[in-house]
Scaffold this motif. Structure first.
Motif, PDB file in Angstrom:
ATOM      1  N   PHE A  45       1.001  -1.662   0.125  1.00  0.00           N
ATOM      2  CA  PHE A  45       0.081  -0.213   0.158  1.00  0.00           C
ATOM      3  C   PHE A  45       0.744   1.442   0.050  1.00  0.00           C
ATOM      4  N   VAL A  46       1.359   1.008   1.054  1.00  0.00           N
ATOM      5  CA  VAL A  46       2.975   2.405   0.871  1.00  0.00           C
ATOM      6  C   VAL A  46       3.661   2.155  -0.064  1.00  0.00           C
ATOM      7  N   SER A  47       3.693   1.425  -1.066  1.00  0.00           N
ATOM      8  CA  SER A  47       4.842   1.214  -1.890  1.00  0.00           C
ATOM      9  C   SER A  47       3.718   2.428  -3.291  1.00  0.00           C
ATOM     10  N   LEU A  48       3.069   1.952  -2.872  1.00  0.00           N
ATOM     11  CA  LEU A  48       1.767   2.239  -4.444  1.00  0.00           C
ATOM     12  C   LEU A  48       1.572   4.001  -4.375  1.00  0.00           C
ATOM     13  N   LEU A  49       1.391   4.589  -2.561  1.00  0.00           N
ATOM     14  CA  LEU A  49       0.916   5.774  -2.173  1.00  0.00           C
ATOM     15  C   LEU A  49       2.694   6.760  -3.119  1.00  0.00           C
ATOM     16  N   CYS A  50       3.923   6.055  -2.922  1.00  0.00           N
ATOM     17  CA  CYS A  50       5.080   6.555  -2.720  1.00  0.00           C
ATOM     18  C   CYS A  50       5.473   6.362  -4.442  1.00  0.00           C
ATOM     19  N   GLY A  51       5.429   5.150  -5.318  1.00  0.00           N
ATOM     20  CA  GLY A  51       4.893   5.394  -6.820  1.00  0.00           C
ATOM     21  C   GLY A  51       5.650   4.705  -7.179  1.00  0.00           C
ATOM     22  N   ARG A  52       5.932   4.078  -5.774  1.00  0.00           N
ATOM     23  CA  ARG A  52       7.418   2.460  -6.196  1.00  0.00           C
ATOM     24  C   ARG A  52       7.004   1.994  -6.944  1.00  0.00           C
ATOM     25  N   ILE A  53       5.147   1.307  -6.472  1.00  0.00           N
ATOM     26  CA  ILE A  53       4.733   0.173  -7.440  1.00  0.00           C
ATOM     27  C   ILE A  53       4.117   0.682  -7.985  1.00  0.00           C
ATOM     28  N   PRO A  54       3.692   0.428  -9.099  1.00  0.00           N
ATOM     29  CA  PRO A  54       1.866   1.204 -10.013  1.00  0.00           C
ATOM     30  C   PRO A  54       0.533   0.925  -9.569  1.00  0.00           C
ATOM     31  N   ARG A  61      -4.012  11.785  -4.707  1.00  0.00           N
ATOM     32  CA  ARG A  61      -4.741  12.897  -4.075  1.00  0.00           C
ATOM     33  C   ARG A  61      -3.576  12.969  -3.146  1.00  0.00           C
ATOM     34  N   PHE A  62      -2.850  14.008  -3.974  1.00  0.00           N
ATOM     35  CA  PHE A  62      -1.610  14.394  -3.014  1.00  0.00           C
ATOM     36  C   PHE A  62      -1.139  16.157  -2.570  1.00  0.00           C
ATOM     37  N   ASP A  63      -1.828  16.378  -1.139  1.00  0.00           N
ATOM     38  CA  ASP A  63      -1.174  18.252  -1.809  1.00  0.00           C
ATOM     39  C   ASP A  63      -3.168  18.651  -2.764  1.00  0.00           C
ATOM     40  N   GLY A  64      -4.082  17.829  -3.028  1.00  0.00           N
ATOM     41  CA  GLY A  64      -4.222  18.645  -3.631  1.00  0.00           C
ATOM     42  C   GLY A  64      -4.787  18.182  -5.008  1.00  0.00           C
ATOM     43  N   ALA A  65      -3.910  17.462  -5.785  1.00  0.00           N
ATOM     44  CA  ALA A  65      -3.240  17.163  -6.960  1.00  0.00           C
ATOM     45  C   ALA A  65      -3.539  15.699  -7.207  1.00  0.00           C
ATOM     46  N   ASP A  66      -3.174  15.473  -8.909  1.00  0.00           N
ATOM     47  CA  ASP A  66      -3.198  13.907  -8.433  1.00  0.00           C
ATOM     48  C   ASP A  66      -2.319  13.490  -8.717  1.00  0.00           C
ATOM     49  N   ILE A  67      -1.867  12.792  -8.274  1.00  0.00           N
ATOM     50  CA  ILE A  67      -0.494  12.066  -8.751  1.00  0.00           C
ATOM     51  C   ILE A  67      -0.628  10.517  -8.535  1.00  0.00           C
ATOM     52  N   THR A  68      -1.669   9.809  -9.562  1.00  0.00           N
ATOM     53  CA  THR A  68      -1.865   8.094  -9.119  1.00  0.00           C
ATOM     54  C   THR A  68      -0.858   7.975 -10.660  1.00  0.00           C
ATOM     55  N   ARG A  69      -0.594   8.657 -11.732  1.00  0.00           N
ATOM     56  CA  ARG A  69       0.404   7.643 -12.555  1.00  0.00           C
ATOM     57  C   ARG A  69       1.792   8.788 -12.088  1.00  0.00           C
ATOM     58  N   MET A  70       2.044   9.253 -10.971  1.00  0.00           N
ATOM     59  CA  MET A  70       3.109   9.900 -11.390  1.00  0.00           C
ATOM     60  C   MET A  70       4.443   8.933 -11.564  1.00  0.00           C
ATOM     61  N   PRO A  71       5.674   9.192 -11.784  1.00  0.00           N
ATOM     62  CA  PRO A  71       6.594   8.362 -11.548  1.00  0.00           C
ATOM     63  C   PRO A  71       6.972   8.736  -9.744  1.00  0.00           C
ATOM     64  N   ALA A  72       8.126   8.019  -9.644  1.00  0.00           N
ATOM     65  CA  ALA A  72       8.596   8.187  -7.553  1.00  0.00           C
ATOM     66  C   ALA A  72       8.899   9.207  -7.523  1.00  0.00           C
ATOM     67  N   HIS A  73       9.741   9.764  -8.396  1.00  0.00           N
ATOM     68  CA  HIS A  73      10.894   9.951  -8.959  1.00  0.00           C
ATOM     69  C   HIS A  73      10.068  11.838  -8.161  1.00  0.00           C
ATOM     70  N   ARG A  74       9.655  11.869  -9.486  1.00  0.00           N
ATOM     71  CA  ARG A  74       8.297  12.965  -9.090  1.00  0.00           C
ATOM     72  C   ARG A  74       7.792  13.581  -7.427  1.00  0.00           C
TER      73      ARG A  74
END
Length: 232
Positions: A45-54, A61-74
Motif C-alpha cells: 500500500f505505501v509503495s503505491l502511495l510513493c510510486g514504487r509500484i504502479p 491525490r496529494f496536496d490537492g493534485a492527482d499523483i496516481t500515475r506520477m513516477p516516484a522521483h516526481r
C-alpha cells in the motif's frame, strides 16, 4: 486539512489481492499508523502511495493534485519521502555524505542543509563517521535524517523500530514527535506500544482491505481488530 487521499486503491499480484479497493485519508500534520498482520498489504500500500509500484485501479491525490500515475522521483519532489523496512544507507560513505546525497537530489544548499538535518536527529557529532560503522540504531536514525533532508511534507516510515533496543526506541519516539506537525508521518509498525504512544489515528489493514480506522482508543476496543490482530 487533507494532505493525501486514496480512493479505491487496488494492486493484485496474480491471485493475491495485496491491496483491494482501499480508501485512505491522511490529515496534514498528524502521526498516522498503519498496522495489520504480516501479509496484510501494508508495504504494498505505501509503495503505491510513493510510486514504487504502479496502481492497477483507484486514485491518489496529494496536496490537492492527482499523483496516481506520477513516477516516484516526481513524488519525492512534491514532498513524499519513504524510508525502507531494511536500512538503506550507503555503508562506505560518511554520515555527512549520506545525507548530502539526499540534499543534492532535492537541489538544496548542501553543507548547510546537511548539517541541519544531522543536528535535527542528533547525529551532528558523527558527521565524519563511516555509515557502515554505526550501530544499527544509529543507522536507522541516519535513514530518517536522509528522509528529512528531502524536506518532505509526508515522511513514510516502514518498521522504523525493528531491531532497536528499548532506549533507542524512546529516542526514535522523541524524534518523531519533534518533526510534526511540520512534517506529516505515516508509520508502519508492529510494535504496538510505539503505535499506541505515537499515533493520533490508526488504520488497520487485513487481507488487503481496511478493517478499521480510528483513534488508538477506538482501535484497541474494536472487536474485529482484536480478533484479527491484537489478540485480545
Amino acid at each position: 486539512m487533507t494532505l493525501l487521499e486514496a480512493r479505491g486503491l487496488t494492486r493484485h499480484f496474480g491471485g493475491l489481492k495485496a491491496v483491494d479497493g482501499v480508501d485512505f485519508t491522511l490529515a496534514e500534520g498528524e502521526i498516522h499508523a498503519l498496522i495489520g498482520p504480516n501479509g496484510a498489504g501494508k508495504t504494498t500500500f505505501v509503495s503505491l502511495l510513493c510510486g514504487r509500484i504502479p496502481v492497477q485501479s483507484g486514485s491518489i491525490r496529494f496536496d490537492g493534485a492527482d499523483i496516481t500515475r506520477m513516477p516516484a522521483h516526481r513524488r519525492v519532489r512534491r514532498g513524499i519521502a519513504y524510508t525502507f523496512q531494511i536500512t538503506q544507507v550507503f555503508a562506505n560513505l560518511t554520515v555527512f555524505d549520506n545525507v548530502a546525497l539526499a540534499v543534492q537530489r532535492r537541489g538544496g544548499h548542501l553543507a548547510e542543509e546537511t548539517q541541519a538535518a544531522l543536528s535535527r536527529v542528533g547525529l551532528a557529532e558523527r558527521a565524519g563517521q563511516i555509515a557502515g560503522t554505526l550501530s544499527y540504531g544509529h543507522q536507522r536514525v541516519l535513514e530518517i535524517a536522509m528522509g528529512l533532508a528531502l524536506q518532505p511534507r509526508l515522511l513514510i516510515l516502514d518498521e522504523p523500530t525493528q531491531g532497536l533496543a528499548n532506549a533507542e526506541i524512546e529516542t526514535f519516539k522523541d524524534l518523531v514527535r519533534q518533526i510534526v506537525p511540520e512534517t506529516t508521518v505515516l508509520l508502519i509498525e508492529h510494535n504496538m506500544d510505539v503505535v499506541m504512544d505515537l499515533a493520533q489515528r490508526i488504520t488497520v489493514l487485513n487481507f488487503g482491505e481496511v478493517l478499521a480506522t480510528g483513534t488508538p482508543e477506538a482501535i484497541r476496543a474494536n472487536p474485529a481488530v482484536q480478533a484479527a490482530y491484537l489478540g485480545g
